[in-house]
Scaffold this motif. Structure first.
Motif, PDB file in Angstrom:
ATOM      1  N   SER A 177       1.239  -1.309   0.023  1.00 13.94           N
ATOM      2  CA  SER A 177      -0.310  -0.042   0.099  1.00 13.94           C
ATOM      3  C   SER A 177       0.835   1.312   0.225  1.00 13.94           C
ATOM      4  N   ALA A 178       1.697   1.434   0.621  1.00 12.34           N
ATOM      5  CA  ALA A 178       2.912   2.148   0.203  1.00 12.34           C
ATOM      6  C   ALA A 178       3.308   2.680  -0.590  1.00 12.34           C
ATOM      7  N   LYS A 179       3.233   1.633  -1.593  1.00 15.70           N
ATOM      8  CA  LYS A 179       3.433   2.356  -2.884  1.00 15.70           C
ATOM      9  C   LYS A 179       3.058   2.204  -4.113  1.00 15.70           C
ATOM     10  N   SER A 180       1.048   2.668  -3.405  1.00 19.48           N
ATOM     11  CA  SER A 180       0.334   1.856  -4.694  1.00 19.48           C
ATOM     12  C   SER A 180       0.152   3.248  -5.234  1.00 19.48           C
ATOM     13  N   LEU A 181       0.182   4.601  -3.850  1.00 16.91           N
ATOM     14  CA  LEU A 181       0.096   5.529  -4.135  1.00 16.91           C
ATOM     15  C   LEU A 181       1.273   6.870  -4.951  1.00 16.91           C
ATOM     16  N   SER A 194      -6.535   9.673  -2.184  1.00 19.55           N
ATOM     17  CA  SER A 194      -7.316   8.498  -1.839  1.00 19.55           C
ATOM     18  C   SER A 194      -7.068   7.567  -3.019  1.00 19.55           C
ATOM     19  N   PHE A 195      -8.264   8.020  -3.758  1.00 21.03           N
ATOM     20  CA  PHE A 195      -8.987   7.125  -4.492  1.00 21.03           C
ATOM     21  C   PHE A 195      -8.498   6.769  -6.176  1.00 21.03           C
ATOM     22  N   GLU A 196      -6.974   6.790  -6.340  1.00 21.86           N
ATOM     23  CA  GLU A 196      -6.511   6.380  -7.364  1.00 21.86           C
ATOM     24  C   GLU A 196      -5.437   5.748  -6.607  1.00 21.86           C
ATOM     25  N   LYS A 197      -5.971   5.519  -5.405  1.00 21.87           N
ATOM     26  CA  LYS A 197      -4.595   4.397  -5.116  1.00 21.87           C
ATOM     27  C   LYS A 197      -4.915   2.748  -5.870  1.00 21.87           C
ATOM     28  N   ARG A 198      -3.856   2.138  -6.394  1.00 19.14           N
ATOM     29  CA  ARG A 198      -3.728   1.056  -7.194  1.00 19.14           C
ATOM     30  C   ARG A 198      -4.362  -0.191  -5.741  1.00 19.14           C
ATOM     31  N   ASP A 199      -4.607  -1.030  -7.233  1.00 19.51           N
ATOM     32  CA  ASP A 199      -4.953  -2.700  -6.407  1.00 19.51           C
ATOM     33  C   ASP A 199      -3.553  -3.201  -6.176  1.00 19.51           C
ATOM     34  N   THR A 200      -4.146  -4.043  -4.428  1.00 16.03           N
ATOM     35  CA  THR A 200      -2.539  -4.546  -4.369  1.00 16.03           C
ATOM     36  C   THR A 200      -3.058  -5.840  -3.772  1.00 16.03           C
ATOM     37  N   TYR A 201      -2.303  -7.235  -3.602  1.00 18.78           N
ATOM     38  CA  TYR A 201      -2.413  -8.472  -3.527  1.00 18.78           C
ATOM     39  C   TYR A 201      -1.704  -9.180  -3.456  1.00 18.78           C
TER      40      TYR A 201
END
Length: 288
Positions: free
Chosen positions: A106-110, A116-123
């Motif tokens: 999550s720390a790398k997803s933005l 915040s709504f641009e946060k990319r999905d993480t798996y």
């Protein structure tokens, strides 16, 4: 230390895809296999391409020794990020591990300046050689649900998949997932993908570079365990010695003997130095 070297050599000879270093090296070096693995586990995402995100971390030049953890980090063409972990031992902490790795992703997803709504999905994907949930399912998925209504799912953009190589019922997954999990469990090839994996594992194990990395890492771990065991043995002997001397002192005290008489008597009876008896005698006085 020759015994440690012999044990490490045997461990290397027996190592399979379940070994952390081999698993990491395999998927780090071969993005085609990483892509195919993600396509098999997450076919609904229709992933077309993956790149390496681990090099961006640049925490250490060595692609394997980034601390005590070995992991495979990847990013697809839509910016979704993946952390793939091999887990052989069940330490009953999988939930917290998942949370920890999700936090890293999550720390790398933005990117800087993004909302915040641009946060990319993480798996986070754990490939386990044990059935953590005990339901005999080959694949588990976790979601965040509303406590007041479990039918309401909270979309956090964070997804977790736990694979279980020890399942016996594979009716809920594809033949590719079944073949992969059986390869993890038994090291047996069953289809083209596992054949490719096995070929790469053989190639990795024939590499002098990887073998030396493995030997160095395992020997360091073995040395740490060896000396930790030695310290534990010494501590155990010290505790036994302390208990023996203390009990002898207490017995002498019951007879009403003086400090010096007790020290002399206990030292003579146990055949030890008087300074040891003095130390434990004074410790008892402090506790009183």
């Amino acid at each position: 230390m020759w015994k440690i070297e012999r044990e490490v050599e045997l461990k290397w000879q027996q190592a399979t895809i379940k070994n952390d270093l081999i698993f990491t090296w395999l998927f780090f070096e071969n993005k085609k296999l990483t892509l195919r693995l993600l396509q098999i586990i997450l076919p609904e995402l229709n992933i077309k391409k993956v790149g390496d995100t681990q090099r961006e971390n640049n925490q250490k030049k060595n692609k394997i020794y980034r601390g005590v953890r070995f992991d495979v980090l990847a990013e697809d063409e839509k910016g979704r990020t993946y952390d793939i972990e091999m887990q052989v031992a069940n330490n009953d902490d999988l939930g917290k591990r998942i949370s920890y790795y999700q936090g890293k992703l999550s720390a790398k997803s933005l990117n800087e300046g993004e909302k915040s709504f641009e946060k990319r999905d993480t798996y986070v994907i754990f490939i386990c050689d044990f059935d953590y949930f005990g339901l005999n399912l080959p694949m588990y998925h976790t979601t965040t649900r509303l406590e007041e209504d479990i039918n309401k799912v909270v979309d956090t953009g964070e997804y977790n998949v736990i694979l279980n190589s020890r399942a016996t019922d594979f009716s809920t997954v594809s033949t590719e997932v079944k073949a992969f999990l059986k390869y993890v469990r038994d090291n047996k090839v069953a289809d083209d993908f596992t054949k490719s994996l096995d070929k790469e594992v053989v190639k990795i194990k024939s590499s002098t570079e990887v073998r030396e990395s493995f030997m160095t890492w395992e020997e360091k771990l073995a040395e740490v365990e060896y000396y930790a065991g030695k310290r534990a043995e010494e501590k155990g002997r010290e505790e036994a010695k302390r208990e023996m001397i203390t009990n002898a002192i207490k017995n002498q005290e019951k007879l009403g003997n003086s400090r010096q008489d007790i020290i002399d008597s206990v030292a003579t009876f146990l055949g030890i130095d008087k300074s040891d008896v003095e130390k434990y005698y004074d410790e008892l006085l402090i506790k009183k």
